[in-house]
Design a protein around this motif. Structure first.
Motif, PDB file in Angstrom:
ATOM      1  N   ARG A  88       0.727  -1.200   0.021  1.00 33.47           N
ATOM      2  CA  ARG A  88       0.242   0.151   0.058  1.00 33.47           C
ATOM      3  C   ARG A  88       0.930   1.286  -0.089  1.00 33.47           C
ATOM      4  O   ARG A  88       0.693   2.150  -0.682  1.00 33.47           O
ATOM      5  CB  ARG A  88      -0.937   0.162   1.295  1.00 33.47           C
ATOM      6  N   LEU A 191      -9.543   5.557   4.633  1.00 32.81           N
ATOM      7  CA  LEU A 191      -8.087   5.338   4.963  1.00 32.81           C
ATOM      8  C   LEU A 191      -8.119   5.301   6.369  1.00 32.81           C
ATOM      9  O   LEU A 191      -8.912   6.196   7.156  1.00 32.81           O
ATOM     10  CB  LEU A 191      -7.116   6.584   4.563  1.00 32.81           C
ATOM     11  N   SER A 197      -0.802   6.037   5.563  1.00 29.71           N
ATOM     12  CA  SER A 197      -1.340   6.543   4.360  1.00 29.71           C
ATOM     13  C   SER A 197      -1.079   8.102   4.183  1.00 29.71           C
ATOM     14  O   SER A 197      -0.828   8.797   3.319  1.00 29.71           O
ATOM     15  CB  SER A 197      -2.881   6.137   4.118  1.00 29.71           C
TER      16      SER A 197
END
Length: 237
Positions: A88, A191, A197
């Motif tokens: 990710r 998120l 993130s």
């Protein structure tokens, strides 16, 4: 005209299911099973958003994302069967707007796609001059109307999510914002507040707008608290 979605995924069954679901929601969908075919379709059809599988038979999704991002700012949502946070983070670092692990709920995918499309719908506009909707911080301009970012008049490239994150910070200049607050301000993506993130996106924004990203003067980290956008960023000559 319906928004155009390009799916690049060699899982024929999954791609067909996603295609049917998105088409039922009013989107125009094209499917391609390989990286080569997907890159060609992206170049010729100019889709409004791309769903990109990480594991493709001829080229990995990371490299496809790099090539797509080098040619366009089209929103990219990456899919993977692996739930590794490293994947990710790498995907976000190279320019993906969002990331979804398989298996996933099609409604979640649709919500993510619509959020990317909403953010992109405000992009465009011509000229390099500031508009009435421009936030000005020294040499940095953030034009909310045309969704453009410039430093010394030079355009800087951000993904649609990163632009919205920058606007959230800039509109709250001088205030420390933690991850939860930033996620609340930048609505539309699911998120997690406790993964990396937000940090990855801030790192990408710094790379675009800071003179020295390792020693930022515009977006400052406040340890244990979050981030603060500096009101005064450039020394007067």
């Amino acid at each position: 005209m319906a928004d155009r979605i390009l799916i690049i995924d060699d899982d024929e069954r999954l791609a067909a299911m996603v295609s049917d679901y998105l088409a039922g929601a009013g989107l125009a969908v094209t499917r391609e099973p390989t990286a080569a075919a997907g890159l060609a379709a992206a170049a010729h059809e100019a889709p409004d958003a791309i769903i990109l599988d990480l594991m493709l038979p001829d080229l990995d999704g990371f490299e496809v994302c790099r090539r797509l991002r080098a040619a366009s700012d089209v929103p990219i949502l990456m899919l993977t069967a692996r739930g590794d946070d490293t994947d990710r983070i790498v995907g976000l670092e190279i320019g993906a707007d969002d990331y979804l692990a398989k298996p996933f709920n099609p409604r979640v995918l649709l919500a993510r796609i619509r959020a990317m499309l909403r953010r992109r719908s405000g992009q465009g506009g011509g000229g390099n001059g500031p508009s009435a909707d421009t936030l000005q911080f020294g040499r940095l301009q953030v034009d909310r109307g045309s969704r453009a970012v410039r430093v010394d008049g030079e355009a800087r490239s951000l993904t649609s999510y990163q632009f919205d994150l920058l606007v959230a910070l800039a509109e709250n200049a001088g205030r420390v914002l933690n991850r939860d607050r930033l996620l609340d301000l930048v609505k539309g993506q699911d998120l997690e507040a406790f993964d990396r993130s937000i940090d990855v996106h801030v790192s990408r924004i710094r790379a675009a707008i800071e003179d020295d990203p390792k020693h930022p003067r515009r977006i400052i980290t406040v340890r244990g608290a979050g981030y603060v956008f500096a009101r005064v960023q450039d020394r007067e000559a």
